[in-house]
Design a protein around this motif. Sequence first.
Motif, PDB file in Angstrom:
ATOM      1  N   PRO A 334      23.187 -95.055   5.172  1.00 61.48           N
ATOM      2  CA  PRO A 334      22.060 -94.830   4.249  1.00 61.48           C
ATOM      3  C   PRO A 334      21.439 -93.436   4.377  1.00 61.48           C
ATOM      4  N   ALA A 335      22.282 -92.413   4.368  1.00 65.38           N
ATOM      5  CA  ALA A 335      21.795 -91.038   4.500  1.00 65.38           C
ATOM      6  C   ALA A 335      21.352 -90.501   3.143  1.00 65.38           C
ATOM      7  N   ILE A 336      20.417 -89.567   3.169  1.00 62.10           N
ATOM      8  CA  ILE A 336      19.939 -88.943   1.941  1.00 62.10           C
ATOM      9  C   ILE A 336      20.439 -87.503   1.815  1.00 62.10           C
ATOM     10  N   GLU A 337      21.179 -87.035   2.845  1.00 63.25           N
ATOM     11  CA  GLU A 337      21.534 -85.618   2.877  1.00 63.25           C
ATOM     12  C   GLU A 337      22.852 -85.400   3.609  1.00 63.25           C
ATOM     13  N   LEU A 338      23.655 -84.443   3.095  1.00 66.32           N
ATOM     14  CA  LEU A 338      24.857 -83.957   3.767  1.00 66.32           C
ATOM     15  C   LEU A 338      24.660 -82.482   4.078  1.00 66.32           C
ATOM     16  N   LYS A 339      25.073 -82.055   5.272  1.00 65.67           N
ATOM     17  CA  LYS A 339      24.983 -80.640   5.630  1.00 65.67           C
ATOM     18  C   LYS A 339      26.396 -80.090   5.788  1.00 65.67           C
ATOM     19  N   ILE A 340      26.712 -79.057   5.000  1.00 66.55           N
ATOM     20  CA  ILE A 340      28.023 -78.425   5.072  1.00 66.55           C
ATOM     21  C   ILE A 340      28.080 -77.561   6.315  1.00 66.55           C
ATOM     22  N   ASP A 341      29.087 -77.771   7.135  1.00 71.42           N
ATOM     23  CA  ASP A 341      29.198 -77.005   8.372  1.00 71.42           C
ATOM     24  C   ASP A 341      29.400 -75.520   8.078  1.00 71.42           C
ATOM     25  N   LYS A 342      28.798 -74.669   8.901  1.00 68.63           N
ATOM     26  CA  LYS A 342      28.831 -73.223   8.679  1.00 68.63           C
ATOM     27  C   LYS A 342      30.237 -72.639   8.757  1.00 68.63           C
ATOM     28  N   THR A 343      31.182 -73.321   9.428  1.00 68.40           N
ATOM     29  CA  THR A 343      32.537 -72.790   9.508  1.00 68.40           C
ATOM     30  C   THR A 343      33.201 -72.734   8.138  1.00 68.40           C
ATOM     31  N   PHE A 344      32.833 -73.638   7.242  1.00 67.12           N
ATOM     32  CA  PHE A 344      33.370 -73.600   5.876  1.00 67.12           C
ATOM     33  C   PHE A 344      32.647 -72.547   5.041  1.00 67.12           C
ATOM     34  N   VAL A 345      31.348 -72.411   5.253  1.00 69.15           N
ATOM     35  CA  VAL A 345      30.549 -71.460   4.477  1.00 69.15           C
ATOM     36  C   VAL A 345      30.947 -70.026   4.806  1.00 69.15           C
ATOM     37  N   ARG A 346      31.247 -69.766   6.071  1.00 64.11           N
ATOM     38  CA  ARG A 346      31.480 -68.400   6.539  1.00 64.11           C
ATOM     39  C   ARG A 346      32.622 -67.707   5.800  1.00 64.11           C
ATOM     40  N   VAL A 356      37.408 -74.923  -1.295  1.00 62.71           N
ATOM     41  CA  VAL A 356      37.680 -76.270  -1.794  1.00 62.71           C
ATOM     42  C   VAL A 356      36.888 -77.309  -1.005  1.00 62.71           C
ATOM     43  N   MET A 357      36.826 -77.137   0.323  1.00 66.04           N
ATOM     44  CA  MET A 357      36.055 -78.064   1.145  1.00 66.04           C
ATOM     45  C   MET A 357      34.585 -78.057   0.738  1.00 66.04           C
ATOM     46  N   VAL A 358      34.038 -76.866   0.510  1.00 63.83           N
ATOM     47  CA  VAL A 358      32.637 -76.757   0.109  1.00 63.83           C
ATOM     48  C   VAL A 358      32.428 -77.450  -1.230  1.00 63.83           C
ATOM     49  N   GLU A 359      33.311 -77.200  -2.190  1.00 63.59           N
ATOM     50  CA  GLU A 359      33.191 -77.820  -3.516  1.00 63.59           C
ATOM     51  C   GLU A 359      33.239 -79.336  -3.424  1.00 63.59           C
ATOM     52  N   LYS A 360      34.174 -79.853  -2.639  1.00 70.04           N
ATOM     53  CA  LYS A 360      34.353 -81.301  -2.552  1.00 70.04           C
ATOM     54  C   LYS A 360      33.198 -81.976  -1.825  1.00 70.04           C
ATOM     55  N   ILE A 361      32.661 -81.319  -0.802  1.00 69.17           N
ATOM     56  CA  ILE A 361      31.515 -81.895  -0.087  1.00 69.17           C
ATOM     57  C   ILE A 361      30.306 -81.981  -1.016  1.00 69.17           C
ATOM     58  N   ILE A 362      30.074 -80.913  -1.795  1.00 67.04           N
ATOM     59  CA  ILE A 362      28.964 -80.930  -2.753  1.00 67.04           C
ATOM     60  C   ILE A 362      29.176 -82.038  -3.788  1.00 67.04           C
ATOM     61  N   GLU A 363      30.390 -82.110  -4.320  1.00 66.67           N
ATOM     62  CA  GLU A 363      30.705 -83.121  -5.324  1.00 66.67           C
ATOM     63  C   GLU A 363      30.535 -84.530  -4.758  1.00 66.67           C
ATOM     64  N   MET A 364      31.065 -84.745  -3.554  1.00 68.90           N
ATOM     65  CA  MET A 364      30.993 -86.068  -2.945  1.00 68.90           C
ATOM     66  C   MET A 364      29.550 -86.436  -2.613  1.00 68.90           C
ATOM     67  N   GLU A 369      24.657 -89.690  -4.345  1.00 66.88           N
ATOM     68  CA  GLU A 369      23.220 -89.492  -4.552  1.00 66.88           C
ATOM     69  C   GLU A 369      22.541 -88.903  -3.307  1.00 66.88           C
ATOM     70  N   MET A 370      23.216 -87.945  -2.680  1.00 65.20           N
ATOM     71  CA  MET A 370      22.657 -87.226  -1.540  1.00 65.20           C
ATOM     72  C   MET A 370      22.383 -85.783  -1.932  1.00 65.20           C
ATOM     73  N   GLU A 371      21.406 -85.189  -1.265  1.00 64.39           N
ATOM     74  CA  GLU A 371      21.239 -83.749  -1.356  1.00 64.39           C
ATOM     75  C   GLU A 371      22.241 -83.090  -0.417  1.00 64.39           C
ATOM     76  N   VAL A 372      22.662 -81.874  -0.758  1.00 64.62           N
ATOM     77  CA  VAL A 372      23.639 -81.159   0.057  1.00 64.62           C
ATOM     78  C   VAL A 372      23.046 -79.824   0.480  1.00 64.62           C
ATOM     79  N   ILE A 373      23.039 -79.588   1.786  1.00 64.00           N
ATOM     80  CA  ILE A 373      22.512 -78.343   2.351  1.00 64.00           C
ATOM     81  C   ILE A 373      23.644 -77.607   3.058  1.00 64.00           C
ATOM     82  N   ALA A 374      23.735 -76.305   2.841  1.00 63.44           N
ATOM     83  CA  ALA A 374      24.748 -75.479   3.506  1.00 63.44           C
ATOM     84  C   ALA A 374      24.108 -74.709   4.651  1.00 63.44           C
ATOM     85  N   CYS A 391      25.090 -76.514  -4.978  1.00 61.41           N
ATOM     86  CA  CYS A 391      24.496 -76.908  -3.702  1.00 61.41           C
ATOM     87  C   CYS A 391      22.976 -76.961  -3.851  1.00 61.41           C
ATOM     88  N   ASP A 392      22.345 -77.895  -3.147  1.00 60.80           N
ATOM     89  CA  ASP A 392      20.894 -78.093  -3.308  1.00 60.80           C
ATOM     90  C   ASP A 392      20.051 -77.183  -2.423  1.00 60.80           C
TER      91      ASP A 392
END
Length: 421
Positions: A334-346, A356-364, A369-374, A391-392
Motif C-alpha cells: 500500500p505505498a503511495i510513492e516510488l523513488k527511482i534509484d539515482k544509478t538510473f538517473v545518472r 527505458v528503466m526510468v520511463e517504465k518506473i514512471i509508467e508503472m 496510482e503512485m507518485e514517482v520521485i527521482a 516524473c512527479d
Amino acid sequence: MAYSNHNYPVALAPEAVFASTPGEPMSSGDRIVLIDDDRVVGEIVSALAKAMGLQCDVTRTPEDFFGRIGSDTSLILLDLVMPEMDGIEILRLLGERNCRARIVLMSGINIRVIETAKKLAQSLGLCVVGHLQKPFPITQLQELLGANVAPEKPAYPQNEQRIAIPDEDLRRAFDHDQFVIYYQPQINIATGIVTGVEALSRWEHPELGLIFPDNFIHRIEALGLMDRFCWITAERALNEVKQFSASNSHLPRLAINISVSSLRDLKFPDILVNLARKYDFPAERIVLEITESGLMEFSLALDVLTRLRMRNFQLSIDDFGTGYSMMKQLQNVPAIELKIDKTFVRHMHDHHADLVMVEKIIEMGHELEMEVIAEGVETEEQYRILREKGCDGVQGFLFSRALPPIEIVRWLESHRAQQVQ
C-alpha cells in the motif's frame, strides 16, 4: 605478435600506456585517435577536432591505430564494426595493456549492442565516456569532445571514501549522542514547490569529522543496534522538522528511512504512532521509505505496512529497480510513492537502457496510482528528461545537497521567496 588470428604487429608496448587517467581533463598537448573504416566519418571528426583546437589522428586499420597510440593519447574514438578486426577485439587488447585513455564507442548497430560493448569494456578496466550511434548529429560529437577536453567536476563528491572505524567508537557515538540529521528537499516538478524533506543520518565523529552512512550503517546492523539507531533518527527528525517549520507555518512532508528489522516488528506501528503524537506531527505528513529488499519477507512486512497505512502514515519504496521485489508484491504493497534509484538517473541521458528503466518506473508507478520521485538529479538535462517523461518529483544536487537544520531552514525560506516572486 598477432591480434587474435590477424597478422598485425602490436605497436603498443605494455609500458607505453596512456598518460592521462580516467576523468582527468585533457591538456592542450593530448591527442585524439580515431579508428573507423568510413573515410567520411574520419574527415568529419578530424575537421571538428581541428576547429576545437585539438589534434586528432585518423586511422582506418588496426595496424595504423596502434602505431599512432602514444603516451600523449588521451581519447579514443572506436568504431565497433570494421572489416578486418572488430572493436571488441581491439577493446580486449586495450584492456590487456591497461589502457587508461577515455574511449567513445561508435557504431550503426543496435544501441543495446553498443551498451553491452560498453559493459564489456568496463569489465576490462577501460574507461568508456560515451557512445555515438551512426548517423550521429555533429552537435552530439561536439558535446562529447568538449566534455572530455575540460570535463566539469561534480559540485559534490559522488562516492565518499570508506573509513575503517572501530566498533567501540560506534558504541560511544550512541552514548554521546553523536548522530545528527541532514535534510534534502524534494521538489514537485510541475510547480517547483518543495513538497518534503528527506532525513539523512550523519555521524559527527570528534576526531574524523562528519562521516556518511556508507561508512557505519553496515556496522550498526552487524552490532545489532539498528532498531536503536532508527528510533534515535526518527525522534530527532520529528523534533527538528516540527521546530524549524514553526517559523514559516509550513510543515513539509518528512521522509524517514526505516530498516528491514522494523518491518519484522509487529509493535512498530503503535510505537511510531505514539512518537508522532509526542511531537504533534500528523501521521499523513510522515513518509516511511523502505527498500525493495525490505519486501523479501513479504507476509510479515505486509502486516506492518498495512497497519501503518491504516494509521495514515505514507509509504515510499526507495531505490526502486535495484532490489528484489516482485511485481505482484509491488501491486499489493500500500505505498503511495516510488523513488527511482539515482544509478538510473545518472546516465539516462546517454544510456538507453537506463532511460527505458526510468520511463517504465514512471509508467508503472502512475498505473498503480503512485507518485514517482527521482533521486540524484544533478543536471538541467536530467531535470528536463524527467519532466518530459512525467516524473512527479525530484531531489538532488541540482537543487540542494543534504543540509543541517539551520541551513535547510534558510534554504526553504529562500526557495519560498523565489516562488512568490
